[in-house]
Write an enzyme that holds these catalytic residues in place. Structure first.
Site, PDB file in Angstrom:
ATOM      1  N   CYS A  29      38.708  35.152  41.173  1.00 28.12           N
ATOM      2  CA  CYS A  29      39.255  36.241  40.364  1.00 28.12           C
ATOM      3  C   CYS A  29      40.649  35.872  39.851  1.00 28.12           C
ATOM      4  O   CYS A  29      41.388  35.125  40.490  1.00 28.12           O
ATOM      5  CB  CYS A  29      39.321  37.535  41.181  1.00 28.12           C
ATOM      6  SG  CYS A  29      39.836  38.967  40.193  1.00 28.12           S
ATOM      7  N   ASP A  31      43.082  37.820  39.733  1.00 27.14           N
ATOM      8  CA  ASP A  31      44.054  38.619  40.488  1.00 27.14           C
ATOM      9  C   ASP A  31      45.183  37.742  41.052  1.00 27.14           C
ATOM     10  O   ASP A  31      44.929  36.722  41.690  1.00 27.14           O
ATOM     11  CB  ASP A  31      43.306  39.327  41.639  1.00 27.14           C
ATOM     12  CG  ASP A  31      44.149  40.413  42.296  1.00 27.14           C
ATOM     13  OD1 ASP A  31      45.273  40.107  42.741  1.00 27.14           O
ATOM     14  OD2 ASP A  31      43.678  41.563  42.361  1.00 27.14           O
ATOM     15  N   ARG A  33      46.971  38.042  43.490  1.00 29.56           N
ATOM     16  CA  ARG A  33      47.051  37.960  44.957  1.00 29.56           C
ATOM     17  C   ARG A  33      46.010  37.022  45.557  1.00 29.56           C
ATOM     18  O   ARG A  33      45.881  36.928  46.770  1.00 29.56           O
ATOM     19  CB  ARG A  33      46.878  39.366  45.558  1.00 29.56           C
ATOM     20  CG  ARG A  33      47.945  40.353  45.112  1.00 29.56           C
ATOM     21  CD  ARG A  33      47.502  41.780  45.362  1.00 29.56           C
ATOM     22  NE  ARG A  33      46.330  42.134  44.552  1.00 29.56           N
ATOM     23  CZ  ARG A  33      45.708  43.308  44.618  1.00 29.56           C
ATOM     24  NH1 ARG A  33      46.139  44.225  45.457  1.00 29.56           N
ATOM     25  NH2 ARG A  33      44.661  43.540  43.843  1.00 29.56           N
ATOM     26  N   HIS A  85      37.038  38.908  46.130  1.00 25.87           N
ATOM     27  CA  HIS A  85      37.986  39.470  47.093  1.00 25.87           C
ATOM     28  C   HIS A  85      37.752  40.967  47.221  1.00 25.87           C
ATOM     29  O   HIS A  85      37.317  41.619  46.255  1.00 25.87           O
ATOM     30  CB  HIS A  85      39.434  39.175  46.685  1.00 25.87           C
ATOM     31  CG  HIS A  85      39.861  39.834  45.411  1.00 25.87           C
ATOM     32  ND1 HIS A  85      40.599  41.000  45.382  1.00 25.87           N
ATOM     33  CD2 HIS A  85      39.647  39.509  44.119  1.00 25.87           C
ATOM     34  CE1 HIS A  85      40.818  41.342  44.116  1.00 25.87           C
ATOM     35  NE2 HIS A  85      40.244  40.465  43.334  1.00 25.87           N
ATOM     36  N   CYS A  88      38.737  44.383  44.669  1.00 23.69           N
ATOM     37  CA  CYS A  88      38.878  43.802  43.330  1.00 23.69           C
ATOM     38  C   CYS A  88      38.979  44.901  42.251  1.00 23.69           C
ATOM     39  O   CYS A  88      38.130  45.803  42.197  1.00 23.69           O
ATOM     40  CB  CYS A  88      37.691  42.889  43.035  1.00 23.69           C
ATOM     41  SG  CYS A  88      37.791  42.083  41.425  1.00 23.69           S
TER      42      CYS A  88
END
Ligand code: CO
Length: 189
Positions: A29, A31, A33, A85, A88
């Site tokens: 992803c 993302d 993080r 994750h 998400c």
């Protein structure tokens, strides 16, 4: 961190500049993080990376397909890791029926997946848990999509050693979980 590498192994970066020989392709992803190398503890040169929102593998996405083709045919990577994750945002948007703009089109397939598995999702008590179960289902679906690309099918037909793995990362605890859906051929790791 890189300063430390330079000191302990002065040849590390000059060697890397000449060629890359990663064994792994990471599809994860976007993302912020979920940083690929840091999660698996791999150095520059060890992980070929493709990231997009909700780690989707879509059969008309030339970007993702090109990354896969180059990684498999040219770099001869041995493992493809699809890593989702928990929590998400793209998956949560689907659960909560958010309308976020252009991204809704990208996430269209997640909505279809939500509908297909609505009984399993509805069995979860709250939206956070529903999101997390759909996060897992999504990883498994993307592993399936990777395996069904002509690129991977042809690699297996050629007898190339290539495994596809489905993992999910917990932003809340920093743990990486293997969803035990590995598909593939050849000597492992
Ligand atoms: Co995400």
């Amino acid at each position: 961190m890189f300063e430390r590498i330079r000191k302990s192994d002065p040849e590390f970066f000059p060697r890397l500049s000449r060629q890359q020989r990663p064994k792994y392709l990471w599809i994860g992803c976007a993302d912020s993080r979920v940083p690929a190398n840091e999660i698996v503890g791999l150095l520059p040169g060890e992980l070929f990376v493709h990231r997009n929102v909700s780690n989707l593998v879509i059969h008309t996405d030339m970007n993702c397909l090109s990354v896969m083709q180059y990684a498999i045919a040219i770099l001869q990577i041995k493992h493809i890791i699809v890593c989702g994750h928990y929590g998400c945002g793209g998956i949560k948007a689907s659960i909560k029926r958010y309308e976020l703009g252009l991204i809704d089109n990208w996430l269209y397939g997640v909505g279809a997946l939500r509908q297909k598995h609505q009984a399993v999702i509805a069995a979860e008590t709250d939206e956070a848990a529903q999101t997390d179960v759909l996060c897992e289902i999504n990883v498994i679906e993307q592993v399936h999509n990777v395996c069904n690309t002509s690129i991977v099918q042809q690699a297996w037909r050629r007898g190339q050693n290539l495994e596809v793995h489905g993992l999910i990362y917990g932003i809340h605890d920093g743990r990486l979980h293997d969803l035990a859906v590995t598909v593939g051929s050849g000597p492992t790791r």
